[in-house]
Scaffold this motif. Sequence first.
Motif, PDB file in Angstrom:
ATOM      1  N   ASP A  17       0.830  -1.208   0.000  1.00 39.03           N
ATOM      2  CA  ASP A  17       0.000   0.000   0.000  1.00 39.03           C
ATOM      3  C   ASP A  17       0.866   1.260   0.000  1.00 39.03           C
ATOM      4  O   ASP A  17       0.569   2.237  -0.690  1.00 39.03           O
ATOM      5  CB  ASP A  17      -0.921   0.012   1.218  1.00 39.03           C
ATOM      6  N   ASN A  77       2.239   1.797  -3.437  1.00 46.27           N
ATOM      7  CA  ASN A  77       1.239   2.337  -4.365  1.00 46.27           C
ATOM      8  C   ASN A  77       1.123   3.847  -4.226  1.00 46.27           C
ATOM      9  O   ASN A  77       0.962   4.570  -5.213  1.00 46.27           O
ATOM     10  CB  ASN A  77      -0.115   1.668  -4.131  1.00 46.27           C
ATOM     11  N   GLU A 112      -2.913   0.135  -8.178  1.00 42.93           N
ATOM     12  CA  GLU A 112      -3.827  -0.770  -7.483  1.00 42.93           C
ATOM     13  C   GLU A 112      -5.270  -0.337  -7.693  1.00 42.93           C
ATOM     14  O   GLU A 112      -6.151  -1.163  -7.942  1.00 42.93           O
ATOM     15  CB  GLU A 112      -3.494  -0.803  -5.992  1.00 42.93           C
ATOM     16  N   SER A 147      -7.999  -2.474 -10.131  1.00 43.38           N
ATOM     17  CA  SER A 147      -8.980  -3.155  -9.290  1.00 43.38           C
ATOM     18  C   SER A 147     -10.368  -3.057  -9.913  1.00 43.38           C
ATOM     19  O   SER A 147     -10.630  -2.185 -10.745  1.00 43.38           O
ATOM     20  CB  SER A 147      -8.993  -2.526  -7.893  1.00 43.38           C
ATOM     21  N   LYS A 197       4.045  -6.791  -7.553  1.00 41.03           N
ATOM     22  CA  LYS A 197       3.393  -7.211  -6.313  1.00 41.03           C
ATOM     23  C   LYS A 197       4.022  -8.497  -5.775  1.00 41.03           C
ATOM     24  O   LYS A 197       4.240  -8.629  -4.562  1.00 41.03           O
ATOM     25  CB  LYS A 197       1.891  -7.408  -6.542  1.00 41.03           C
TER      26      LYS A 197
END
Length: 672
Positions: A120, A123, A180, A184, A215
């Motif tokens: 996270d 990102n 992300e 998504s 990732k």
Amino acid sequence: MESKSSEEGVYVSHVRPFQTLINRAQILLHSIALLLLIFYRLSFFFLNPQSKSFFPWLSVFASELLLAFIWLLGRAFRWRPQISKDIILPPEKQKPPQLLLPPLDVFIFTADPEKEPTLDVMNILISAVALDYPPNNLHLYLSDDSGSPVTLHGIREARRFARWWVPFCRKYGIKQPCPEAYFSPAGEYHRRCDISTDEFLEQKLIVKEKYEEFKDQTRDGTKRWVGETTVSSRVDHPALVQIIKCNDRDGEEESRNQIELPVLVYVSREKKPSHPHHFRAGALNVLVEWPGMNGLQGPILLGTCFYINRLSLYGISPQGDKNPSKYRENFGDSDEFMRPINGNNRSKNFAVEEAQNLASCTYENGNQWGRKVGFLYDSVLEDFLTSLIIHSQGWRSVFSNPERAQFLGNGTTSLNELLVQVTRWNLGLLEMAISRFCPLFYCCQRSMISLLQTMCYAQFAFYPLCSFSLWTLATIPQLCLLHGIPVFPKVSSPFFPVYCFIFISALSFHLHEVLISGGSVKNWLNEQRMWMIKGITACFYGSLDALMGKIGVRNASFVPTNKVIDDDQIKRYNMDMYDFQASSLFLSPMAGLVFLNLVVFSIGFGRIVVSLEDWEETFGQLFLCFYILLMSFPIIEAMVMRNDKACFPFKHTLGSALVVLLLLYFQSILFM
């Protein structure tokens, strides 16, 4: 309407006349009602000095005065409401030349890779790398307070993936810079305007594959070094500064390495148990040492997501009153650091060794970092304190709220973590209120900050004290009701409508603010419930911490909150279900007060059913019990109607009930 011209365009702000009228009318009427309430309370003390209800009345009156004081300070926010301010640029300057854009530094902070997932954080970093800004004017700094190899590995992998992501965003005009979010299912909104050519679809597939590879590499690094960042290493490690570059380990074409990206720097400041590290303020100053209130002087700088002029952190006023003779006294002995202050460009040969010197524990010895310049160390809420100092020097801030969010990030994901975070915030706020930086005194000595702006800061600083009022009003009237001691005016009293008006005025005005800001009645109800929950737990504990710290009983601490996303928690959140997987320190007060009010309401209502003689005197206290129970319905539901993982634990319900019954028993003996 205010209008300010500049090279870049016109800055406009509009006062909302109708909302201003509503706000000021409510302030006037509510203030009159509060004055009548004060008169009612004072008259009782003069007429009944020896009454057995003297001390209960005094405690309730003190809580009412405290809430009225905090309410009065908060009216400064509503005195001159304005719509969001906009910057209107002339058409020829919609895309200004790169030379007009100033150097921009982006600071990203992480403190614990276990509580703040590395993927996270990366990102967020990649989103910043993809900013539509000249790369040579953009510098990105990732501050890793734990010195974790997991984070260092992650930033290297993020830099490698950015060579694919940034060109893809620039070529096809991708509006969502976070990979992300873009890939998504929830990112469908941002992909509606995607080009549907074969070339685009092919490139999109390649970039998506590279993102999945990124990732996997990041997760592999997390598994490889999991547990290596021990508790001791988080508070005892040397300074590490690295300018992140990519090697050609995977045989990618050389042209991919030539893509111009912003400078990316990893920073882990030195930490030793023998040196105070000043929590996030210390990390902020290491980076700074490198390279509602729209109608007033602007909003307070809180949390993250704000741009700030470096000169404002150097103790320099907007008029630019620099004093070179005090540079070394204020900033230390780094010549490279002095260059931007003296108006020179940043050196491109800035040595990593020099940066590591700035990140050491001892660099701030003998200068004014954290005391007069940079983010100040006098409070764990360093952003709030620094904002106060900056505004008092004459700087102004602007609230920007575009339709598309400028920043996205993760917040706390559970009730427990939220209350831990709010406890820390309230600790920092009350620290300010009882320190030399108390806004009511500090700002009055400075002419550059207005009275209304001072009241706004004071409202924040004193707000944690409302927890004592909540505890008083949730216990004293209830205990008095059991012993037939009225603390509110009887229904037939001329002062009863005063209390009714204050209650309805406060709730209806809050509902009005929620609705005009795009919320719903459900939002308003949840805000009321969370205000009560936070008030009796996090605000209360934060206030106690601040008061004990003032007398030297304990020191302030900083615990990073957990931002790991839990799918079950998200599911319950979407179903409007409260998640009570929290510490007993938070759950016990909730259960105890709910059970106390339930017992008192049952007894009081039973008395009214049996005998209607004294209902007028006790109606106010009985209604207060009912209102508390109504606001506590999610807690009651989790106690008796739910059996899922996030229900209210039975041991806390039973334990709190037993404690309340014991307290009531001993109190009944004392009053016999």
